[in-house]
Design a protein around this motif. Structure first.
Motif, PDB file in Angstrom:
ATOM      1  N   TRP A   1       7.234  -6.618   5.953  1.00  0.00           N
ATOM      2  CA  TRP A   1       6.419  -5.413   5.837  1.00  0.00           C
ATOM      3  C   TRP A   1       7.159  -4.412   4.947  1.00  0.00           C
ATOM      4  CZ3 TRP A   1       7.032  -8.062  10.393  1.00  0.00           C
ATOM      5  CH2 TRP A   1       5.877  -8.449  11.088  1.00  0.00           C
ATOM      6  N   HIS A   2       6.439  -3.401   4.492  1.00  0.00           N
ATOM      7  CA  HIS A   2       7.046  -2.310   3.735  1.00  0.00           C
ATOM      8  C   HIS A   2       6.809  -0.997   4.495  1.00  0.00           C
ATOM      9  CE1 HIS A   2       6.873  -5.542   0.737  1.00  0.00           C
ATOM     10  NE2 HIS A   2       7.901  -4.927   0.168  1.00  0.00           N
ATOM     11  N   ASN A   3       5.895  -0.176   4.040  1.00  0.00           N
ATOM     12  CA  ASN A   3       5.569   1.057   4.748  1.00  0.00           C
ATOM     13  C   ASN A   3       4.749   0.767   5.998  1.00  0.00           C
ATOM     14  OD1 ASN A   3       3.632   0.303   2.571  1.00  0.00           O
ATOM     15  ND2 ASN A   3       2.366   1.790   3.672  1.00  0.00           N
ATOM     16  N   VAL A   4       4.736   1.727   6.925  1.00  0.00           N
ATOM     17  CA  VAL A   4       3.857   1.670   8.095  1.00  0.00           C
ATOM     18  C   VAL A   4       2.673   2.611   7.865  1.00  0.00           C
ATOM     19  CG1 VAL A   4       3.664   1.948  10.590  1.00  0.00           C
ATOM     20  CG2 VAL A   4       5.811   1.119   9.592  1.00  0.00           C
ATOM     21  N   ASP A   5       2.957   3.888   7.713  1.00  0.00           N
ATOM     22  CA  ASP A   5       1.907   4.853   7.381  1.00  0.00           C
ATOM     23  C   ASP A   5       1.504   4.687   5.918  1.00  0.00           C
ATOM     24  OD1 ASP A   5       1.308   6.167   9.717  1.00  0.00           O
ATOM     25  OD2 ASP A   5       2.839   7.715   9.467  1.00  0.00           O
ATOM     26  N   PRO A   6       0.322   5.187   5.535  1.00  0.00           N
ATOM     27  CA  PRO A   6      -0.099   5.089   4.138  1.00  0.00           C
ATOM     28  C   PRO A   6       0.815   5.877   3.206  1.00  0.00           C
ATOM     29  CG  PRO A   6      -1.592   6.506   5.385  1.00  0.00           C
ATOM     30  CD  PRO A   6      -0.702   5.827   6.380  1.00  0.00           C
ATOM     31  N   THR A   7       0.918   5.416   1.977  1.00  0.00           N
ATOM     32  CA  THR A   7       1.688   6.095   0.939  1.00  0.00           C
ATOM     33  C   THR A   7       0.801   6.233  -0.295  1.00  0.00           C
ATOM     34  OG1 THR A   7       2.564   4.124  -0.173  1.00  0.00           O
ATOM     35  CG2 THR A   7       3.737   4.891   1.800  1.00  0.00           C
ATOM     36  N   TRP A   8       1.321   6.876  -1.327  1.00  0.00           N
ATOM     37  CA  TRP A   8       0.561   6.996  -2.569  1.00  0.00           C
ATOM     38  C   TRP A   8       0.216   5.631  -3.133  1.00  0.00           C
ATOM     39  CZ3 TRP A   8      -1.440  11.537  -3.478  1.00  0.00           C
ATOM     40  CH2 TRP A   8      -0.796  12.680  -3.033  1.00  0.00           C
ATOM     41  N   CYS A   9       1.149   4.705  -3.065  1.00  0.00           N
ATOM     42  CA  CYS A   9       0.936   3.372  -3.646  1.00  0.00           C
ATOM     43  C   CYS A   9       0.157   2.452  -2.710  1.00  0.00           C
ATOM     44  CB  CYS A   9       2.274   2.742  -3.998  1.00  0.00           C
ATOM     45  SG  CYS A   9       2.145   1.288  -5.071  1.00  0.00           S
ATOM     46  N   PHE A  10       0.294   2.684  -1.395  1.00  0.00           N
ATOM     47  CA  PHE A  10      -0.343   1.812  -0.403  1.00  0.00           C
ATOM     48  C   PHE A  10      -1.215   2.655   0.527  1.00  0.00           C
ATOM     49  CE2 PHE A  10       3.877  -0.001  -1.437  1.00  0.00           C
ATOM     50  CZ  PHE A  10       3.437  -1.140  -2.121  1.00  0.00           C
ATOM     51  N   PRO A  11      -2.384   3.090   0.050  1.00  0.00           N
ATOM     52  CA  PRO A  11      -3.226   3.974   0.861  1.00  0.00           C
ATOM     53  C   PRO A  11      -3.904   3.230   1.997  1.00  0.00           C
ATOM     54  CG  PRO A  11      -4.353   3.392  -1.171  1.00  0.00           C
ATOM     55  CD  PRO A  11      -2.970   2.807  -1.273  1.00  0.00           C
TER      56      PRO A  11
END
Length: 312
Positions: A10-20
């Motif tokens: 996995w990478h992020n948990v919450d949304p990010t700019w790149c992974f909304p």
């Protein structure tokens, strides 16, 4: 007992700019994924499992190892409490340059630049990048992300600066806010999780000259060991697809003292799997348990996938 290992990433948990994603969907989905894996699989420490494969020792049936890349701050704040509550081991692949703020999370910066652009479109390297709505921005982002992966870090940084000037984004991105610092990395280690290397600056290693790759991987391992006072034997290649690492990368990883290196090429790991080309499946937390269907957790799942693929 078996001699097969699945590794999930996995990478992020919450949304990010790149992974909304919808707010909260990542945390809810990850908790369901981890609970499912804890019930249905034998979640094993990654380093122990890889050593077992090296020796051709048996692993428990449905052996799965859990990994997290890049050092997003929400891995510590959201993922580790879930892992601890469920009693699941995990390995976190960190980037010293992101930990101390000297490296750019270029994928996030690019996504922010397009999302906050004050232009409807920009011309860049013979193409027009549409930015009028979410759909155009996502298509432009996907195209430019792939193009920038095929450049060395100097060329990528120059392209980012040029695109930022042309897009004129509104506001300022606090790049470091989404990522752990060294104190956060120490907290991961103190909580009993394994910390390993994801390169020094998250360069796409195969695009760098061989001496630069050697320096990057050796210094990343040395800095993590020195700052955290832990042994570091595992590496995950940034991005990790087959074009992203090379024979020179593998030689640099071996020379820097890593025992294994992980890719994002999908598949099982067996005693015959090359130790510097370990396979992983990358998951999106917001997809919840249905998102695990990309992974052959049971032999029957692999047959279902094969049938589905034949009919696409």
């Amino acid at each position: 007992m078996s001699g097969r290992l699945l590794i999930l990433a996995w990478h992020n948990v919450d949304p990010t700019w790149c992974f909304p994603a919808s707010r909260g969907a990542g945390a809810r989905g990850l908790e369901r994924q981890l609970a499912f894996l804890g019930r249905r699989c034998n979640v094993v420490p990654l380093a122990d499992a890889l050593r077992a494969l090296d020796r051709d020792d048996p692993l428990p049936p449905r052996a799965v190892a859990l990994t997290f890349d890049d050092g997003y701050r929400d891995q510590l704040e959201l993922a580790t409490p879930m892992l601890s509550r469920l009693g699941l081991p995990a390995t976190f692949f960190l980037v010293p340059g992101l930990l101390d703020g000297t490296a750019r999370a270029w994928w996030e910066l690019l996504a922010w630049t397009f999302t906050r652009s004050t232009r409807d479109a920009v011309a860049w390297e013979g193409r027009t990048l549409g930015l009028r709505d979410d759909g155009e921005r996502r298509r432009s982002l996907a195209a430019v992300l792939e193009a920038l992966k095929r450049r060395d870090h100097l060329g990528r940084d120059a392209a980012l600066d040029e695109l930022s000037e042309r897009c004129s984004p509104d506001g300022k991105l606090e790049e470091q806010a989404s990522f752990l610092d060294w104190d956060g990395a120490r907290q991961l280690a103190r909580r009993g999780f394994t910390v390993a290397s994801h390169s020094l600056n998250h360069a796409i290693l195969a695009e760098e000259p061989t001496p630069a790759q050697e320096d990057d991987l050796a210094l990343s391992r040395r800095r993590l060991q020195g700052e955290l006072d832990i042994p570091v034997k595992l590496l995950a290649y940034p991005n990790g697809k087959q074009p992203d690492y090379s024979r020179a990368t593998i030689a640099a990883a071996r020379g820097a003292g890593y025992s294994h290196a992980l890719t994002t090429v999908e598949g099982w790991n067996r005693p015959t799997t090359a130790p510097y080309e370990i396979r992983r499946f990358v998951l999106q937390p917001e997809r919840g348990v249905p998102g695990l269907m990309i992974v052959p957790l049971h032999p029957a799942w692999a047959r279902v996938r094969a049938v589905r693929n034949r009919h696409r």
